[in-house]
Design a protein around this motif. Structure first.
Motif, short mmCIF file in Angstrom:
data_model
loop_
_atom_site.label_atom_id
_atom_site.label_comp_id
_atom_site.label_asym_id
_atom_site.label_seq_id
_atom_site.Cartn_x
_atom_site.Cartn_y
_atom_site.Cartn_z
N GLY A 155 0.94 -1.31 0.08
CA GLY A 155 -0.10 -0.08 0.07
C GLY A 155 0.88 1.21 0.03
N ASP A 156 0.55 2.25 -0.90
CA ASP A 156 1.51 3.40 -0.96
C ASP A 156 0.62 4.38 -0.28
N CYS A 157 1.05 5.16 0.49
CA CYS A 157 0.37 6.17 1.50
C CYS A 157 0.74 7.50 1.27
N LYS A 158 1.63 7.76 0.01
CA LYS A 158 2.48 9.07 -0.02
C LYS A 158 1.24 10.12 -0.43
N LYS A 159 0.22 9.81 -1.33
CA LYS A 159 -0.74 10.81 -1.66
C LYS A 159 -2.06 10.41 -1.02
N GLY A 160 -2.70 11.61 -0.69
CA GLY A 160 -4.13 11.15 -0.09
C GLY A 160 -4.17 10.73 1.11
N ARG A 161 -5.56 10.23 1.36
CA ARG A 161 -5.83 9.52 2.74
C ARG A 161 -6.23 8.08 2.64
N ARG A 162 -6.23 7.55 1.36
CA ARG A 162 -6.51 6.21 1.11
C ARG A 162 -5.23 5.47 0.49
N PRO A 163 -4.91 4.36 1.03
CA PRO A 163 -3.71 3.73 0.43
C PRO A 163 -4.07 3.29 -0.90
N ASN A 164 -3.08 3.67 -1.95
CA ASN A 164 -3.01 2.92 -3.06
C ASN A 164 -2.48 1.49 -3.46
N PHE A 165 -2.99 0.65 -3.99
CA PHE A 165 -2.56 -0.93 -3.81
C PHE A 165 -2.17 -1.11 -5.23
N MET A 166 -1.85 -0.29 -6.14
CA MET A 166 -1.41 -0.52 -7.43
C MET A 166 -0.20 -1.48 -7.67
N ASN A 167 0.71 -1.28 -6.56
CA ASN A 167 2.08 -2.14 -6.62
C ASN A 167 1.93 -3.56 -6.18
N ALA A 168 0.62 -3.81 -5.47
CA ALA A 168 0.26 -5.20 -5.14
C ALA A 168 -0.02 -5.89 -6.57
N ALA A 169 0.44 -7.48 -6.57
CA ALA A 169 0.07 -8.28 -7.57
C ALA A 169 -1.35 -8.69 -7.51
N LYS A 170 -1.96 -8.79 -8.88
CA LYS A 170 -3.16 -9.26 -8.87
C LYS A 170 -3.37 -10.80 -8.02
N PRO A 171 -4.57 -10.91 -7.70
CA PRO A 171 -4.55 -12.14 -6.85
C PRO A 171 -4.13 -13.19 -7.23
N GLU A 172 -4.33 -13.73 -8.29
CA GLU A 172 -4.04 -14.85 -9.26
C GLU A 172 -2.37 -15.04 -9.10
N PHE A 173 -1.86 -13.97 -9.67
CA PHE A 173 -0.34 -14.17 -9.62
C PHE A 173 0.27 -14.06 -8.22
N ALA A 174 -0.22 -13.33 -7.50
CA ALA A 174 0.22 -13.17 -6.00
C ALA A 174 -0.01 -14.75 -5.09
N LYS A 175 -1.15 -15.39 -5.49
CA LYS A 175 -0.99 -16.74 -4.83
C LYS A 175 -0.25 -17.59 -5.33
N GLU A 176 0.22 -17.57 -6.69
CA GLU A 176 1.09 -18.34 -7.21
C GLU A 176 2.41 -18.11 -6.42
N ARG A 177 2.81 -16.89 -6.48
CA ARG A 177 4.24 -16.65 -5.83
C ARG A 177 4.23 -17.10 -4.54
N TYR A 178 3.03 -16.81 -3.71
CA TYR A 178 2.86 -16.83 -2.23
C TYR A 178 3.24 -18.47 -2.11
N ASP A 179 2.28 -19.27 -2.73
CA ASP A 179 2.46 -20.91 -2.64
C ASP A 179 3.83 -21.10 -2.87
N GLN A 180 4.75 -20.67 -3.76
CA GLN A 180 5.92 -21.12 -4.35
C GLN A 180 6.86 -20.72 -3.31
N PHE A 181 6.63 -19.39 -2.71
CA PHE A 181 7.47 -19.06 -1.40
C PHE A 181 7.34 -20.35 -0.24
N ASN A 182 6.05 -20.76 -0.10
CA ASN A 182 6.02 -21.50 1.03
C ASN A 182 6.42 -22.77 0.76
N ASP A 183 6.45 -23.25 -0.68
CA ASP A 183 6.86 -24.41 -1.01
C ASP A 183 8.47 -24.53 -0.81
N VAL A 184 9.03 -23.42 -1.22
CA VAL A 184 10.36 -23.45 -1.08
C VAL A 184 11.14 -23.78 0.36
#
Length: 145
Positions: free
Chosen positions: A83-112
């Protein structure tokens, strides 16, 4: 990839009132994935997590790794780490991966982590979770790649 690592005496995660992951002494990891993360990033961060010398030896010095103390891991996905909190009062989550991609990497991380011989407990990806922990020290670090 961004991981907030906490040395814990115990920790657990609950979803809808049910405990889905629980450990004794070890590390609680809050894991954030961005859309640019690669398997190399996953492997680097996993290696760093298990080899950081942040547990005390017999002289009270942080000289031992998770491997040395036979610790456990509780890994929790947390997109809000990007979450990027530099501007405004609501965090911008554009840098977070889309859920499908994030889940794949997260599962890979736990598997490693598991292939390195660790007991890895997790929460439920994408769920609202209640995380409880007793931070040991406190010791809290951020690992980024």
């Amino acid at each position: 990839m961004r991981v907030v690592l906490q040395r814990t005496k115990e920790s657990s995660v609950r979803v809808n009132g049910e405990t889905v992951g629980q450990i004794d002494a070890g590390l609680t990891l809050l894991v954030g994935i961005t859309h640019e993360d690669t398997i190399e990033d996953v492997e680097y961060v996993a290696d760093k997590v298990v080899n950081l010398r942040i547990f005390e030896d017999e002289d009270g010095k942080m000289n031992q790794s998770l491997k040395d103390v036979n610790g456990q891991i509780l890994s929790i996905s947390q997109f809000t780490l990007y979450g990027d909190c530099k501007k405004g009062r609501r965090p911008n989550f554009m840098n977070a991966a889309k859920p499908e991609f994030a889940k794949e990497r997260y599962d890979q991380f736990n598997d490693v982590l598991r292939t390195k011989g660790f007991d890895v407990q997790t929460g439920v990806f994408g769920a609202m979770m209640d995380v409880s922990l007793v931070n040991d020290g406190p010791v809290t670090l951020i690992i980024e790649r």
